[in-house]
Motif scaffolding. Structure first.
Motif, PDB file in Angstrom:
ATOM      1  N   LYS A  21     -37.747 -13.376  -8.602  1.00 28.24           N
ATOM      2  CA  LYS A  21     -39.755 -13.175  -9.077  1.00 28.24           C
ATOM      3  C   LYS A  21     -39.522 -11.514  -9.477  1.00 28.24           C
ATOM      4  O   LYS A  21     -40.374 -11.137  -9.535  1.00 28.24           O
ATOM      5  N   LYS A  28     -50.177 -21.778 -12.283  1.00 27.51           N
ATOM      6  CA  LYS A  28     -49.675 -22.744 -11.291  1.00 27.51           C
ATOM      7  C   LYS A  28     -50.179 -23.846 -12.447  1.00 27.51           C
ATOM      8  O   LYS A  28     -50.968 -24.203 -12.971  1.00 27.51           O
ATOM      9  N   TYR A  87     -46.300 -13.080 -12.378  1.00 25.73           N
ATOM     10  CA  TYR A  87     -47.273 -14.577 -11.535  1.00 25.73           C
ATOM     11  C   TYR A  87     -47.624 -15.085 -12.809  1.00 25.73           C
ATOM     12  O   TYR A  87     -49.493 -14.401 -13.041  1.00 25.73           O
ATOM     13  N   ASP A 143     -53.377 -17.571 -14.495  1.00 25.66           N
ATOM     14  CA  ASP A 143     -53.659 -16.273 -13.870  1.00 25.66           C
ATOM     15  C   ASP A 143     -54.410 -14.972 -14.687  1.00 25.66           C
ATOM     16  O   ASP A 143     -53.496 -13.870 -14.411  1.00 25.66           O
ATOM     17  N   GLU A 190     -45.262 -22.669  -9.466  1.00 25.83           N
ATOM     18  CA  GLU A 190     -45.628 -21.764  -9.978  1.00 25.83           C
ATOM     19  C   GLU A 190     -45.254 -21.106 -11.340  1.00 25.83           C
ATOM     20  O   GLU A 190     -43.941 -21.200 -11.081  1.00 25.83           O
ATOM     21  N   TYR A 201     -43.887 -18.770 -13.900  1.00 27.64           N
ATOM     22  CA  TYR A 201     -43.687 -16.790 -13.719  1.00 27.64           C
ATOM     23  C   TYR A 201     -43.120 -16.892 -15.282  1.00 27.64           C
ATOM     24  O   TYR A 201     -42.212 -17.361 -16.005  1.00 27.64           O
TER      25      TYR A 201
END
Length: 174
Positions: free
Chosen positions: A3, A11, A8, A27, A84, A86
């Protein structure tokens, strides 16, 4: 992939249809930058699992509709719901001028136009009504509002953020 090496993206918020397609809330202010991705990492516990994207498109401008490889049924889509998403940090568009990513300025020195060196930026707290720079100064924490009017310059070459804070703000902490 860890991570720490990723950012991010968003979702998975809903299933779309009965054949495994999902909708992801991204996002970002520019979702169109991510509509042609080849793959994405999905958080599963503490791990990031790569998924290849067979096809994707924007749905109602802010959602990314995705058909993921090996997700062919409603039950398989259920298993990744609320997960989530990534992407590796190198997928972030480069910012210039006074625009910056929060992770990018960690470790930068904060300088105030009047006060001088304030300390080192250790993190950004965006869990409050207004995002705050968290600055470390000889063991003391200084919180500076992340306000466009306060930020004078982001100096990437010298790893500095130059601010002009209201009179007395820094003195409150020192």
């Amino acid at each position: 992939m860890r991570k720490e090496e990723c950012f991010y993206l968003g979702k998975i918020v809903k299933k779309y249809g009965f054949k495994g397609e999902v909708l992801a809330k991204l996002d970002t202010d520019e979702p169109e930058l991510y509509k042609d991705l080849e793959s994405v990492f999905i958080a599963h516990g503490n791990n990031l699992v790569p998924f290849f994207i067979e096809k994707s498109s924007l749905h109602k401008s802010q959602l990314l509709r995705m058909r993921l490889e090996d997700v062919d049924t409603e039950a398989e889509a259920d298993s990744i719901l609320k997960s989530e998403l990534y992407l590796p940090l190198e997928f972030l568009p480069k910012l210039t001028g006074d625009k910056f990513y929060f992770h990018e300025i960690i470790g930068f020195t904060m300088k105030d136009v009047k006060y001088g060196a304030v300390g080192t930026i250790v993190s950004v707290n965006d869990n409050t009504a207004q995002a705050l720079f968290e600055v470390e100064n000889e063991g003391r924490q200084i919180l500076i509002p992340m306000n466009d009017e306060f930020i004078e310059k982001i100096d990437r070459e010298n790893n500095e953020v130059v601010v002009k804070t209201p009179e007395g703000l820094i003195d409150l902490y020192l």
